[in-house]
Design an enzyme around this catalytic site. Structure first.
Site, short mmCIF file in Angstrom:
data_model
loop_
_atom_site.label_atom_id
_atom_site.label_comp_id
_atom_site.label_asym_id
_atom_site.label_seq_id
_atom_site.Cartn_x
_atom_site.Cartn_y
_atom_site.Cartn_z
N LYS B 91 84.23 37.24 -15.54
CA LYS B 91 84.13 35.85 -15.98
C LYS B 91 84.23 35.69 -17.49
O LYS B 91 84.87 34.75 -17.97
CB LYS B 91 82.81 35.25 -15.49
CG LYS B 91 82.77 34.99 -14.00
CD LYS B 91 81.48 34.28 -13.62
CE LYS B 91 81.48 33.95 -12.14
NZ LYS B 91 80.26 33.25 -11.73
N ASN B 136 68.76 32.52 -13.23
CA ASN B 136 67.51 33.15 -12.77
C ASN B 136 66.46 33.14 -13.88
O ASN B 136 66.78 33.07 -15.06
CB ASN B 136 67.79 34.57 -12.30
CG ASN B 136 68.23 35.46 -13.45
OD1 ASN B 136 67.40 36.02 -14.16
ND2 ASN B 136 69.54 35.57 -13.67
N CYS B 189 71.51 28.47 -6.83
CA CYS B 189 72.62 27.73 -6.20
C CYS B 189 73.28 28.49 -5.07
O CYS B 189 73.79 27.91 -4.13
CB CYS B 189 73.68 27.40 -7.23
SG CYS B 189 73.07 26.32 -8.49
N CYS B 248 49.29 29.88 -23.20
CA CYS B 248 50.51 30.69 -23.41
C CYS B 248 50.21 31.86 -24.35
O CYS B 248 49.98 31.67 -25.54
CB CYS B 248 51.65 29.84 -23.95
SG CYS B 248 53.12 30.82 -24.25
N CYS B 251 52.76 32.20 -27.33
CA CYS B 251 52.57 31.28 -28.45
C CYS B 251 51.24 31.53 -29.17
O CYS B 251 51.11 31.23 -30.35
CB CYS B 251 52.66 29.83 -27.96
SG CYS B 251 54.35 29.35 -27.60
#
Lengths: 82, 379
Positions: B91, B136, B189, B248, B251
């Site tokens: 691709k 993903n 998908c 988090c 962070c």
């Protein structure tokens, strides 16, 4: 009255993208969730989804957030395709 | 540091980009900023194709395309950059050839490999902006963690069915782990379907966000103090303000990309060692005689109670002494996406003697488990 919005697979499962919902203040997001669960399926499965995300008035929120008349509560899941 | 030729537009470039340099808020200065920019596009599929097409045409100075996959017939419904004659080609390579015919003034690099922690560093470090066009969550966390390390902005996007999500993520405001803290194992998908035009729209929104950021157009008014997630549902959309999560660890500085990438690398390496014939589908499982088969759900108790396909429940983290491998029986692990079942597989083999694996009595179901909500909506 608040507005509930359902996105992605929640919308598809419910066949509904939004609805008006009556609340009695004081009221938290969790209280609304509990009331919706009483409707049975498919609300039960959706609201038990561990990936459920919440936004109040277009800001990311947690279940303990308080709601007032006129608020907008959105339910959305993560999606992963590309 | 921009080279001398990057400090001005050639006559050809002035002509080519006239329709956008005419815009007051963009102008020649906006065009020069695009010319000096390096954009990394990870994934050249439903999102990556349209994003790359418009960024090529808009005159981004250098675009790197990352994808290890080949074009297949089922891609053409949404990846309209590709033609039937591209089927079987890589691709990234096929896209580079096509894109370069639109704009020979820019540099396009094809990187026909899978993104991994090692190459992600090299690729991200030298880019000004990263477009996440993957399908993903593993790749998204990897992009997030390394972008946070280098303080690089990136554009997250995902699509499914009729819906899409897109956000410019500036690490100083919040990160992807603040929004989705745990590996959200949801169908992609290939498993659940997508209407071709949806990634077309969302990929173009990524391109618009990229141009807006790189040319510093600030079409959203004053420079935003928070990241915004666009939820796109058909023709409607909502913008959600995102904030740093108190929980988090990235962070908060309690964890770095190293903590996460070591898990990732170890996992990738280990699952490669599981023989292919021990990775099975639900249909394969149904063929096993029930009396000789032990089915084990390795998801959490909460997930098991919400929905399961039978068997006993031993969460992955509790797997160990409490699972007795019964001689002569098949042991089949399952989870949501196939990730935890394979980890359980590895964990079991490491706890047991070699005879188990050579005996081929441990299996993992690598096919996703659809919850009732997902089942209701999958085609």
């Amino acid at each position: 009255m608040i507005t509930l919005l359902y996105f992605a697979r929640y919308r598809e499962a419910l066949g509904l993208d939004s609805e008006q919902f009556s609340i009695t203040c004081p009221c938290s997001v969790q209280d609304v969730i509990e009331q919706l669960k009483q409707r049975g399926e498919p609300w039960l499965s959706i609201l038990a989804d561990s990936k459920l995300m919440l936004a109040v008035n277009q800001t990311i929120a947690t279940p303990d957030q308080a709601l007032t008349d006129g608020d907008e509560l959105a339910f959305f899941p993560p999606i992963t395709g590309g | 540091m921009p080279s001398k030729e990057n400090l001005q537009l050639s006559q050809q470039e002035q002509q080519r980009y006239l329709r956008q340099t005419q815009l007051l808020s963009f102008g020649e200065s906006g065009q020069l900023k695009l010319k000096q920019s390096k954009v990394l596009i990870i994934g050249v599929g439903g999102l990556g194709c349209p994003a790359a097409q418009y960024l090529t045409a808009a005159g981004i100075g250098e675009i790197t395309l990352v994808d290890e996959d080949q074009v297949s017939l089922s891609n053409l419904q949404r990846q309209i950059l590709f033609s039937e004659s591209d089927i079987g080609k890589n691709k990234a390579q096929a896209a580079k050839e096509k894109l370069q015919t639109n704009n020979s003034d820019i540099k396009i690099i094809a990187f026909p490999h899978k993104l991994n922690p090692h190459n992600a560093h090299q690729l991200i470090k030298r880019s000004d902006l990263v477009l996440d066009c993957t399908d993903n969550f593993h790749s998204r966390y990897l992009i997030n963690d390394i972008c946070a390390h280098y303080n690089k902005p990136w554009v997250y996007a995902s699509v499914l069915g009729f819906e899409g999500q897109v956000a410019l993520i500036k690490p100083e405001h919040s990160c992807f782990r603040c929004l989705y803290p745990e590996l959200a194992e949801t169908p992609n998908c290939n498993q659940a379907g997508v209407l071709g035009v949806v990634p077309g729209i969302v990929g173009n929104m990524q391109a618009l966000l990229a141009i807006d950021y790189l040319a510093r157009i600030n079409s959203n008014g004053e420079a935003s103090k928070s990241n915004k997630l666009q939820l796109i549902q058909g023709l409607n959309s909502r913008s959600i303000n995102l904030f740093k999560s108190d929980d988090c660890q990235l962070c908060r500085g309690e964890k770095t990309y190293l903590d996460y990438t070591s898990d990732y690398q170890a996992y990738e390496q280990l699952i490669e060692n599981i023989p292919e014939e021990q990775k099975i589908s639900w249909a394969d499982f149904e063929k096993f005689p029930a009396e000789n088969t032990v089915l084990i759900d390795v998801r959490s108790e909460e997930e098991h109670l919400a929905f399961n396909r039978g068997g006993i429940n031993i969460p992955l983290e509790e797997l160990g002494g409490n699972l007795r491998i019964e001689v002569g029986k098949r042991h089949v692990f399952y989870c949501q996406s196939g990730r935890r079942s394979q980890l359980a597989h590895i964990k079991t083999l490491s706890l047991e003697s070699d005879s188990i694996s050579s005996d081929k009595r441990v299996y993992s179901i690598t096919e996703p488990l659809l919850s009732p909500v997902e089942k209701l909506t999958s085609p």
